[in-house]
Design an enzyme around this catalytic site. Structure first.
Site, mmCIF file in Angstrom:
data_model
loop_
_atom_site.group_PDB
_atom_site.id
_atom_site.type_symbol
_atom_site.label_atom_id
_atom_site.label_comp_id
_atom_site.label_asym_id
_atom_site.label_seq_id
_atom_site.Cartn_x
_atom_site.Cartn_y
_atom_site.Cartn_z
ATOM 1 N NE ARG A 33 -2.759 0.650 3.456
ATOM 2 C CZ ARG A 33 -2.143 1.218 4.501
ATOM 3 N NH1 ARG A 33 -1.692 2.465 4.423
ATOM 4 N NH2 ARG A 33 -1.987 0.567 5.635
ATOM 5 C CE1 TYR A 81 -16.371 7.973 -17.112
ATOM 6 C CE2 TYR A 81 -15.851 8.270 -14.791
ATOM 7 C CZ TYR A 81 -16.215 7.448 -15.839
ATOM 8 O OH TYR A 81 -16.414 6.117 -15.614
ATOM 9 C CG ASP A 111 -9.861 12.965 -16.772
ATOM 10 O OD1 ASP A 111 -9.142 12.299 -17.556
ATOM 11 O OD2 ASP A 111 -10.811 12.474 -16.151
ATOM 12 C CE LYS A 147 -12.528 4.282 -18.972
ATOM 13 N NZ LYS A 147 -12.850 5.620 -18.489
HETATM 14 C C1 PLP Z 1 -13.259 6.213 -17.239
HETATM 15 C C2 PLP Z 1 -12.896 7.594 -16.912
HETATM 16 C C3 PLP Z 1 -12.608 7.985 -15.599
HETATM 17 C C4 PLP Z 1 -12.729 7.040 -14.404
HETATM 18 O O1 PLP Z 1 -11.839 5.971 -14.497
HETATM 19 P P1 PLP Z 1 -12.108 4.515 -13.847
HETATM 20 O O2 PLP Z 1 -10.875 3.786 -14.191
HETATM 21 O O3 PLP Z 1 -13.362 3.978 -14.461
HETATM 22 O O4 PLP Z 1 -12.282 4.720 -12.386
HETATM 23 C C5 PLP Z 1 -12.240 9.300 -15.368
HETATM 24 N N1 PLP Z 1 -12.174 10.191 -16.380
HETATM 25 C C6 PLP Z 1 -12.455 9.853 -17.661
HETATM 26 C C7 PLP Z 1 -12.338 10.887 -18.731
HETATM 27 C C8 PLP Z 1 -12.824 8.557 -17.971
HETATM 28 O O5 PLP Z 1 -13.115 8.232 -19.235
#
Ligand code: PLP
Length: 389
Positions: A54, A107, A179, A204
């Site tokens: 952790r 998001y 982001d 992603k």
């Molecule tokens: C999917 C996504 C998130 C969140 O990510 P997780 O891995 O599902 O927790 C945050 N920002 C964007 C732009 C996303 O597409």
């Protein structure tokens, strides 16, 4: 070193004991000390060796450090999900009594954590159309600590000029968080454009193979240090070594994959743009895209995400998706295979219609994450779906 070389080699761990070619998987929850003095030194920070996963692990560190290198910034952290990257960052950069500004199109999970969690801790915020610079400037208060943006925005792909927003944010003494999930460091490096911290869902494009949920935070050392300790290490959003190991593998082909995502998406966008049943296509690479010039300036490619609006509205969206064979119906994005979703009938089916439309989610809006299959097959699948409309 250039991008693809760094994506494979930067910050790699070399196992001197067995000379493994690839970084081994350190799937161990804890680490053994030679003696009490060494344990004491590690906990006191006099020895940087590992203690407990952790608090740090070679696999999670490797991928976090490599991402920081790719983002051309100081430091990185690996987290259990993209949402843990977002929430830990926001909690670390603000305290009760502070205020922050978020761009108004972000998001859905981020909206949820802000509206249902962050505001419960005495932090005030506003969603603002930051592309209206006058409105944006007026939204700052003496206690505004953070500006949070996402570009391109989901699902409309509206862009935000990171350089400009960084300038205004810093004039007002706040920290800019971006982001960068949709672009990845291959196509856009927020810190080099003036941001202070970048957050990612590596679920992603970064991992890219649809088999991991994970997150990354990169940025300037002064911010990453505090996000890490006391926040990430104590809130416990640390990711697992095995997931990080898979992400490190995915990252090696990020550049190759993104090139193909971009070229496939461009062809699919052009196909959709010319289609008589399509009202409008939102893709930053099309000359008709309102912010085409900004896209060319800020991004090294236009990405793999397309949104388009069907003339036939809700029914057309449902019919098109139900008649696809190759392109899978699902949320998420950025994997090697194409995924499609129709928000009105799927993710937003429970949202009251007025609210949904006010948020830009019209009846005929479809979002496609264009994969790296042969583009002819993607287009053929769409074409067969369209014949059923
Ligand atoms: C999917 C996504 C998130 C969140 O990510 P997780 O891995 O599902 O927790 C945050 N920002 C964007 C732009 C996303 O597409």
């Amino acid at each position: 070193m250039k991008f693809n070389t760094k994506a494979m080699h930067a910050n790699a761990i070399h196992d001197n004991q067995f000379g493994t070619h690839v970084t081994p998987l350190y799937q161990s929850s804890t680490f053994i000390f030679d003696d009490c003095a060494q344990g004491g030194d590690r906990f006191a920070g006099r020895d940087s060796g590992y203690k407990y996963t952790r608090l740090g692990n070679p696999n999670t560190d490797e991928v976090a450090n490599r991402m920081a290198t790719l983002d051309e910034t100081d430091a990185g952290l690996y987290t259990s999900t993209g949402m843990s990257a977002v929430s830990t960052t926001l909690m670390a950069l603000m305290n009760a009594g502070d205020h922050f500004i978020s761009s108004d199109c972000i998001y859905g999970g981020t909206v949820s954590v802000i509206n249902k969690v962050i505001v419960n801790y005495g932090i005030d915020m506003n969603y603002v159309n930051v592309n209206d610079y006058e409105l944006f400037r007026k939204s700052f208060r003496p206690n505004t600590k953070v500006v949070y943006i996402e570009t391109p925005a989901n699902p409309t792909l509206v862009l935000i000029d990171i350089k400009k927003i960084a300038e205004i944010t810093h004039e007002n003494g706040a920290v800019l968080v971006v982001d960068n999930t949709f672009m990845t460091p291959y196509l856009q490096r927020p810190i080099t454009l003036g941001a202070d911290v970048a957050v990612y869902s590596v679920t992603k494009y970064i991992n890219g193979h649809g088999d991991v949920v994970g997150g990354i935070i990169t940025g300037k050392k002064e911010y990453i240090d505090v996000i890490k300790n006391p926040y990430l290490l104590n809130l416990g959003g640390t990711g697992s070594p095995f997931d990080a190991w898979l992400v490190a593998r995915g990252l090696k082909t990020l550049g190759l994959r993104m090139d193909r995502h971009c070229s496939n998406a461009m062809e699919v966008a052009q196909y959709l743009d010319a289609h008589p049943l399509v009202e409008v296509v939102h893709y930053p690479g099309l000359k008709s895209f309102p912010q085409y010039e900004l896209a060319k300036e800020q991004m090294d490619g236009f990405g793999g995400m397309i949104a388009f609006e069907l003339k036939g509205g809700f029914d057309a969206g449902e019919k098109l998706l139900n008649n696809l064979k190759l392109i899978a119906l699902g949320v998420s994005l950025g994997g090697v295979d194409s995924l499609i979703q129709h928000p009105a009938s799927m993710t937003h089916s429970a949202v009251p219609i007025d609210e949904r439309i006010a948020g830009g989610i019209t009846d005929g809006l479809v979002r496609i994450s264009v994969g790296i299959e042969d583009v002819e097959d993607i287009i053929e699948d769409l074409e067969k779906g369209f014949t059923k409309l």
